[in-house]
Scaffold this motif. Structure first.
Motif, PDB file in Angstrom:
ATOM      1  N   GLU A   1      15.505 -16.564  35.982  1.00 22.45           N
ATOM      2  CA  GLU A   1      15.287 -17.977  35.692  1.00 22.45           C
ATOM      3  C   GLU A   1      16.564 -18.779  35.944  1.00 22.45           C
ATOM      4  O   GLU A   1      16.529 -19.833  36.578  1.00 22.45           O
ATOM      5  CB  GLU A   1      14.834 -18.156  34.247  1.00 22.45           C
ATOM      6  N   ALA A   2      17.683 -18.268  35.472  1.00 21.12           N
ATOM      7  CA  ALA A   2      18.946 -19.002  35.612  1.00 21.12           C
ATOM      8  C   ALA A   2      19.339 -19.157  37.076  1.00 21.12           C
ATOM      9  O   ALA A   2      19.963 -20.148  37.459  1.00 21.12           O
ATOM     10  CB  ALA A   2      20.048 -18.284  34.831  1.00 21.12           C
ATOM     11  N   LEU A   3      18.996 -18.186  37.890  1.00 14.68           N
ATOM     12  CA  LEU A   3      19.363 -18.246  39.317  1.00 14.68           C
ATOM     13  C   LEU A   3      18.268 -18.890  40.165  1.00 14.68           C
ATOM     14  O   LEU A   3      18.459 -19.085  41.364  1.00 14.68           O
ATOM     15  CB  LEU A   3      19.637 -16.836  39.854  1.00 14.68           C
ATOM     16  N   SER A   4      17.118 -19.199  39.558  1.00 11.55           N
ATOM     17  CA  SER A   4      15.930 -19.631  40.310  1.00 11.55           C
ATOM     18  C   SER A   4      15.611 -18.656  41.439  1.00 11.55           C
ATOM     19  O   SER A   4      15.248 -19.074  42.547  1.00 11.55           O
ATOM     20  CB  SER A   4      16.110 -21.043  40.890  1.00 11.55           C
ATOM     21  N   ALA A   5      15.769 -17.371  41.177  1.00 12.06           N
ATOM     22  CA  ALA A   5      15.442 -16.350  42.176  1.00 12.06           C
ATOM     23  C   ALA A   5      13.924 -16.185  42.238  1.00 12.06           C
ATOM     24  O   ALA A   5      13.225 -16.495  41.277  1.00 12.06           O
ATOM     25  CB  ALA A   5      16.101 -15.024  41.822  1.00 12.06           C
ATOM     26  N   GLU A   6      13.427 -15.700  43.380  1.00  5.75           N
ATOM     27  CA  GLU A   6      11.982 -15.721  43.627  1.00  5.75           C
ATOM     28  C   GLU A   6      11.198 -14.616  42.927  1.00  5.75           C
ATOM     29  O   GLU A   6      10.065 -14.808  42.528  1.00  5.75           O
ATOM     30  CB  GLU A   6      11.719 -15.575  45.137  1.00  5.75           C
ATOM     31  N   GLN A   7      11.794 -13.426  42.857  1.00  4.49           N
ATOM     32  CA  GLN A   7      10.987 -12.280  42.439  1.00  4.49           C
ATOM     33  C   GLN A   7      11.649 -11.520  41.296  1.00  4.49           C
ATOM     34  O   GLN A   7      12.858 -11.559  41.126  1.00  4.49           O
ATOM     35  CB  GLN A   7      10.827 -11.293  43.606  1.00  4.49           C
ATOM     36  N   ILE A   8      10.806 -10.809  40.561  1.00  6.73           N
ATOM     37  CA  ILE A   8      11.320  -9.878  39.560  1.00  6.73           C
ATOM     38  C   ILE A   8      10.481  -8.601  39.603  1.00  6.73           C
ATOM     39  O   ILE A   8       9.259  -8.651  39.784  1.00  6.73           O
ATOM     40  CB  ILE A   8      11.320 -10.506  38.145  1.00  6.73           C
ATOM     41  N   TYR A   9      11.151  -7.478  39.505  1.00  6.38           N
ATOM     42  CA  TYR A   9      10.473  -6.177  39.443  1.00  6.38           C
ATOM     43  C   TYR A   9      11.159  -5.328  38.397  1.00  6.38           C
ATOM     44  O   TYR A   9      12.312  -5.568  38.058  1.00  6.38           O
ATOM     45  CB  TYR A   9      10.594  -5.416  40.777  1.00  6.38           C
ATOM     46  N   TRP A  10      10.454  -4.330  37.919  1.00 10.33           N
ATOM     47  CA  TRP A  10      11.133  -3.349  37.085  1.00 10.33           C
ATOM     48  C   TRP A  10      10.609  -1.965  37.384  1.00 10.33           C
ATOM     49  O   TRP A  10       9.464  -1.788  37.780  1.00 10.33           O
ATOM     50  CB  TRP A  10      10.998  -3.663  35.598  1.00 10.33           C
ATOM     51  N   ALA A  11      11.469  -1.004  37.194  1.00  9.09           N
ATOM     52  CA  ALA A  11      11.101   0.393  37.377  1.00  9.09           C
ATOM     53  C   ALA A  11      10.764   0.986  36.009  1.00  9.09           C
ATOM     54  O   ALA A  11      11.089   0.412  34.974  1.00  9.09           O
ATOM     55  CB  ALA A  11      12.251   1.157  38.021  1.00  9.09           C
ATOM     56  N   GLU A  12      10.088   2.116  36.029  1.00  6.51           N
ATOM     57  CA  GLU A  12       9.787   2.840  34.795  1.00  6.51           C
ATOM     58  C   GLU A  12       9.934   4.312  35.072  1.00  6.51           C
ATOM     59  O   GLU A  12       9.847   4.747  36.215  1.00  6.51           O
ATOM     60  CB  GLU A  12       8.344   2.554  34.346  1.00  6.51           C
ATOM     61  N   ARG A  13      10.155   5.054  34.008  1.00  3.76           N
ATOM     62  CA  ARG A  13      10.233   6.499  34.153  1.00  3.76           C
ATOM     63  C   ARG A  13       8.846   7.101  34.085  1.00  3.76           C
ATOM     64  O   ARG A  13       8.095   6.852  33.149  1.00  3.76           O
ATOM     65  CB  ARG A  13      11.092   7.075  33.040  1.00  3.76           C
ATOM     66  N   GLU A  14       8.501   7.896  35.084  1.00  5.85           N
ATOM     67  CA  GLU A  14       7.212   8.579  35.080  1.00  5.85           C
ATOM     68  C   GLU A  14       7.291   9.797  34.163  1.00  5.85           C
ATOM     69  O   GLU A  14       8.366  10.185  33.718  1.00  5.85           O
ATOM     70  CB  GLU A  14       6.870   9.046  36.494  1.00  5.85           C
ATOM     71  N   ALA A  15       6.128  10.417  33.919  1.00  6.79           N
ATOM     72  CA  ALA A  15       6.080  11.595  33.053  1.00  6.79           C
ATOM     73  C   ALA A  15       6.976  12.713  33.589  1.00  6.79           C
ATOM     74  O   ALA A  15       7.523  13.508  32.820  1.00  6.79           O
ATOM     75  CB  ALA A  15       4.642  12.088  32.936  1.00  6.79           C
ATOM     76  N   ASN A  16       7.143  12.773  34.922  1.00  6.15           N
ATOM     77  CA  ASN A  16       7.986  13.827  35.501  1.00  6.15           C
ATOM     78  C   ASN A  16       9.486  13.485  35.413  1.00  6.15           C
ATOM     79  O   ASN A  16      10.319  14.221  35.937  1.00  6.15           O
ATOM     80  CB  ASN A  16       7.585  14.084  36.964  1.00  6.15           C
ATOM     81  N   GLY A  17       9.805  12.358  34.765  1.00 10.54           N
ATOM     82  CA  GLY A  17      11.205  12.003  34.564  1.00 10.54           C
ATOM     83  C   GLY A  17      11.794  11.178  35.694  1.00 10.54           C
ATOM     84  O   GLY A  17      12.898  10.663  35.578  1.00 10.54           O
ATOM     85  N   LYS A  18      11.049  11.022  36.781  1.00 11.13           N
ATOM     86  CA  LYS A  18      11.569  10.288  37.928  1.00 11.13           C
ATOM     87  C   LYS A  18      11.343   8.785  37.734  1.00 11.13           C
ATOM     88  O   LYS A  18      10.294   8.364  37.276  1.00 11.13           O
ATOM     89  CB  LYS A  18      10.863  10.764  39.208  1.00 11.13           C
TER      90      LYS A  18
END
Ligand SMILES: [Zn+2]
Length: 203
Positions: A92-109
């Motif tokens: 929001e502060a940068l007015s950047a276009e996109q946001i994503y996030w990663a998550e840990r799968e059950a296999n730890g990756k």
């Protein structure tokens, strides 16, 4: 007058006040002991403190010519769910276009969800609430590269001074560099020596 980039002391005051920073005697899952523990989501419960911290971190990116010149076509990425409030605030502060996030799968990756498609991702800034070793940021930088996107910056609100300092995209930016005084065994631990009750914590 509120400074746009608060001093490390001012940031630590915010973290103490919100309960996100605690002192005592803590045992981490890796077996190490430390007199300090951070629970950063506690600082991000409050809109005002979340905003102050995220805007401050965003300023560290905006002053980089290589980043500011690419805005708004930039993605802000969090390595895990814990960094999502930071990523939203920085975006929001940068007015950047996109946001994503990663998550840990059950296999730890660590993985992105399937909605992230190759070729769609802008140059990336990776942000997290805390950088303890740097492995979350490093793993996420690898994921970004696999998508064919470029990492142009990375940072966290707090960085442990024992963590890596550099990643692809340059040095890891932070509002506080903190010496967590991690000790391997009981021998060097002040908490153990003084028989302070120990609290086991999860990362
Ligand atoms: Zn101890």
């Amino acid at each position: 007058m509120v400074s746009l980039i608060p001093s490390p002391d001012a940031v630590m005051q915010i973290l103490k006040r919100t309960g996100a920073f605690r002192e005592g005697h803590f045992a981490y899952p890796n077996g190490k002991h430390s007199p300090y523990y951070f629970q950063m989501p506690l600082a991000f419960r409050y809109y005002d403190t979340a905003r102050v911290l995220a805007v401050a971190l965003s300023r560290k990116f905006r002053i980089e010519r290589d980043i500011s010149s690419q805005l708004p076509k930039v993605s802000v990425i969090s390595p895990s769910s814990g960094g999502i409030p930071v990523a939203f605030g920085v975006r929001e502060a940068l007015s950047a276009e996109q946001i994503y996030w990663a998550e840990r799968e059950a296999n730890g990756k660590r993985m992105f969800r399937q909605y992230v498609n190759q070729g769609e991702v802008n140059p990336c800034i990776i942000v997290d609430d805390i950088c303890r070793s740097g492995s979350a940021l490093t793993e996420t930088a690898e994921l970004v590269k696999e998508l064919g996107a470029k990492v142009i910056g990375c940072g966290a609100i707090v960085r442990f001074s024992s963590a890596v300092t550099e990643l692809e995209g340059g040095g890891i930016k932070s509002l506080v560099d903190f010496d967590a005084q991690m000790h391997d065994g009981a021998d060097n631990c002040v908490g153990c020596r003084n028989e302070i009750p120990i609290e086991r914590v999860r990362f």
